[in-house]
Design a protein around this motif. Structure first.
Motif, mmCIF file in Angstrom:
data_model
loop_
_atom_site.group_PDB
_atom_site.id
_atom_site.type_symbol
_atom_site.label_atom_id
_atom_site.label_comp_id
_atom_site.label_asym_id
_atom_site.label_seq_id
_atom_site.Cartn_x
_atom_site.Cartn_y
_atom_site.Cartn_z
ATOM 1 N N GLU A 81 -37.275 -157.778 4.656
ATOM 2 C CA GLU A 81 -36.915 -158.975 3.736
ATOM 3 C C GLU A 81 -36.316 -158.479 2.109
ATOM 4 N N SER A 82 -35.372 -159.089 1.719
ATOM 5 C CA SER A 82 -34.653 -158.595 0.574
ATOM 6 C C SER A 82 -33.907 -159.740 0.188
ATOM 7 N N SER A 83 -33.649 -159.526 -1.340
ATOM 8 C CA SER A 83 -32.892 -160.641 -1.903
ATOM 9 C C SER A 83 -31.576 -160.310 -2.078
ATOM 10 N N MET A 84 -31.228 -158.773 -1.961
ATOM 11 C CA MET A 84 -30.119 -158.207 -2.250
ATOM 12 C C MET A 84 -29.515 -157.443 -1.064
ATOM 13 N N GLN A 85 -30.072 -157.325 -0.162
ATOM 14 C CA GLN A 85 -29.547 -156.515 1.079
ATOM 15 C C GLN A 85 -29.609 -157.417 2.479
ATOM 16 N N ARG A 86 -28.691 -157.348 3.155
ATOM 17 C CA ARG A 86 -28.774 -157.858 4.569
ATOM 18 C C ARG A 86 -29.725 -156.937 5.467
ATOM 19 N N SER A 87 -29.372 -155.710 5.274
ATOM 20 C CA SER A 87 -29.889 -154.808 6.115
ATOM 21 C C SER A 87 -30.280 -153.629 5.348
ATOM 22 N N GLN A 88 -31.059 -152.689 6.123
ATOM 23 C CA GLN A 88 -31.312 -151.365 5.484
ATOM 24 C C GLN A 88 -32.144 -150.755 6.674
ATOM 25 N N ASP A 89 -31.641 -149.604 7.019
ATOM 26 C CA ASP A 89 -32.321 -148.869 8.086
ATOM 27 C C ASP A 89 -32.210 -147.256 7.433
ATOM 28 N N GLY A 90 -33.367 -146.717 7.791
ATOM 29 C CA GLY A 90 -33.494 -145.265 7.413
ATOM 30 C C GLY A 90 -34.399 -144.377 8.223
ATOM 31 N N GLU A 91 -34.379 -143.182 7.975
ATOM 32 C CA GLU A 91 -35.270 -142.265 9.019
ATOM 33 C C GLU A 91 -35.353 -140.923 8.084
ATOM 34 N N TYR A 92 -36.518 -140.325 8.057
ATOM 35 C CA TYR A 92 -36.894 -139.091 7.594
ATOM 36 C C TYR A 92 -37.316 -138.331 9.167
ATOM 37 N N ALA A 93 -36.729 -137.087 9.504
ATOM 38 C CA ALA A 93 -37.277 -136.575 10.452
ATOM 39 C C ALA A 93 -37.188 -135.201 10.121
ATOM 40 N N VAL A 94 -38.367 -134.323 10.661
ATOM 41 C CA VAL A 94 -38.735 -132.875 10.065
ATOM 42 C C VAL A 94 -38.735 -132.274 11.459
ATOM 43 N N GLU A 95 -38.550 -130.884 11.226
ATOM 44 C CA GLU A 95 -38.664 -129.894 11.962
ATOM 45 C C GLU A 95 -38.738 -128.546 11.629
ATOM 46 N N PRO A 96 -39.378 -127.674 12.454
ATOM 47 C CA PRO A 96 -39.842 -126.263 11.964
ATOM 48 C C PRO A 96 -38.574 -125.522 11.612
ATOM 49 N N SER A 97 -38.500 -124.762 10.592
ATOM 50 C CA SER A 97 -37.272 -124.167 10.228
ATOM 51 C C SER A 97 -37.739 -122.790 9.545
ATOM 52 N N MET A 107 -29.843 -142.950 5.940
ATOM 53 C CA MET A 107 -30.031 -144.251 5.278
ATOM 54 C C MET A 107 -28.983 -145.197 5.304
ATOM 55 N N SER A 108 -29.039 -146.387 5.855
ATOM 56 C CA SER A 108 -27.846 -147.125 5.571
ATOM 57 C C SER A 108 -28.100 -148.637 5.006
ATOM 58 N N LEU A 109 -27.341 -149.197 4.395
ATOM 59 C CA LEU A 109 -27.719 -150.471 3.833
ATOM 60 C C LEU A 109 -26.533 -151.464 3.434
ATOM 61 N N ASP A 110 -26.610 -152.624 3.786
ATOM 62 C CA ASP A 110 -25.557 -153.660 3.679
ATOM 63 C C ASP A 110 -26.077 -154.735 2.640
ATOM 64 N N PRO A 111 -25.334 -154.391 1.439
ATOM 65 C CA PRO A 111 -25.697 -155.359 0.377
ATOM 66 C C PRO A 111 -25.324 -156.745 0.559
ATOM 67 N N LYS A 112 -25.985 -157.754 0.282
ATOM 68 C CA LYS A 112 -25.477 -159.111 0.285
ATOM 69 C C LYS A 112 -24.378 -159.592 -0.673
ATOM 70 N N VAL A 113 -24.525 -158.940 -1.886
ATOM 71 C CA VAL A 113 -23.439 -159.295 -2.809
ATOM 72 C C VAL A 113 -22.779 -158.225 -2.931
#
Length: 144
Positions: A81-97, A107-113
Motif C-alpha cells: 500500500e502507498s499513496s505515492m507509488q504503484r509498485s516497489q520491489d527490492g532485495e538485500y542479498a548477502v554472501e561471504p566475501s 530496488m525498483s519503484l513506479d511512482p503514481k505521480v
C-alpha cells in the motif's frame, strides 16, 4: 519505473549483516529518508513480515506498507500500500566475501505521480549512498 542496484562490502559476517537487516525498526537510525518504521506483523521466527514506513525525500513524503520475504541470506519486499507509488520491489542479498560480506541491493519503484527524471535519479543516488554508509555504520555499531 525506476531501478537501482549496488554492491558493497562490510567487514562483518553475513549473519551479522542479516541481523541488522532484520532490525527494521531501527532503519531511521541509519537512513535519513525513513522517518518512522512500524512492524505490523511477524513470521513465526520473529522476522518482520508486514512493515509500515513513513518516508520523506526531496520534499516528497509517503507512508508505505511492504511485505517482506526472508531466506538465510536475503530479504526481499514488495509494496502492499502507498499513496505515492504503484509498485516497489527490492532485495538485500548477502554472501561471504573474503573476511566479510558482500551486500547486493536492488530496488525498483513506479511512482503514481509524474516525477522529474533528475529528481528520481537524485533520489536513487541518495538511497544507494544512504544504504552503503548507513547500513555499514549500523552493522559496525550494533552487530560487530
Amino acid at each position: 519505473m525506476v531501478s537501482v542496484s549496488d554492491s558493497f562490502d562490510i567487514d562483518a559476517s553475513p549473519e551479522q549483516v542479516m541481523r541488522a537487516l532484520e532490525d527494521v525498526e531501527h532503519i531511521p537510525d541509519w537512513s535519513s529518508a525513513h522517518k518512522r518504521v512500524e512492524v505490523l506483523s511477524r513470521y513465526d521466527d520473529g522476522r518482520p513480515r508486514r512493515v509500515r514506513m513513513t518516508l520523506s525525500l526531496f520534499g516528497f513524503s509517503d507512508t508505505v506498507t511492504v511485505e517482506h520475504q526472508w531466506t538465510g541470506h536475503s530479504t526481499s519486499w514488495s509494496l502492499v500500500e502507498s499513496s505515492m507509488q504503484r509498485s516497489q520491489d527490492g532485495e538485500y542479498a548477502v554472501e561471504p566475501s573474503g573476511d566479510g560480506t558482500r551486500v547486493h541491493v536492488t530496488m525498483s519503484l513506479d511512482p503514481k505521480v509524474p516525477v522529474p527524471g533528475f529528481v528520481l535519479r537524485r533520489g536513487q543516488k541518495h538511497a544507494v549512498e544512504a544504504i552503503r554508509k548507513g547500513l555499514t555504520g549500523f552493522v559496525y555499531s550494533h552487530y560487530t
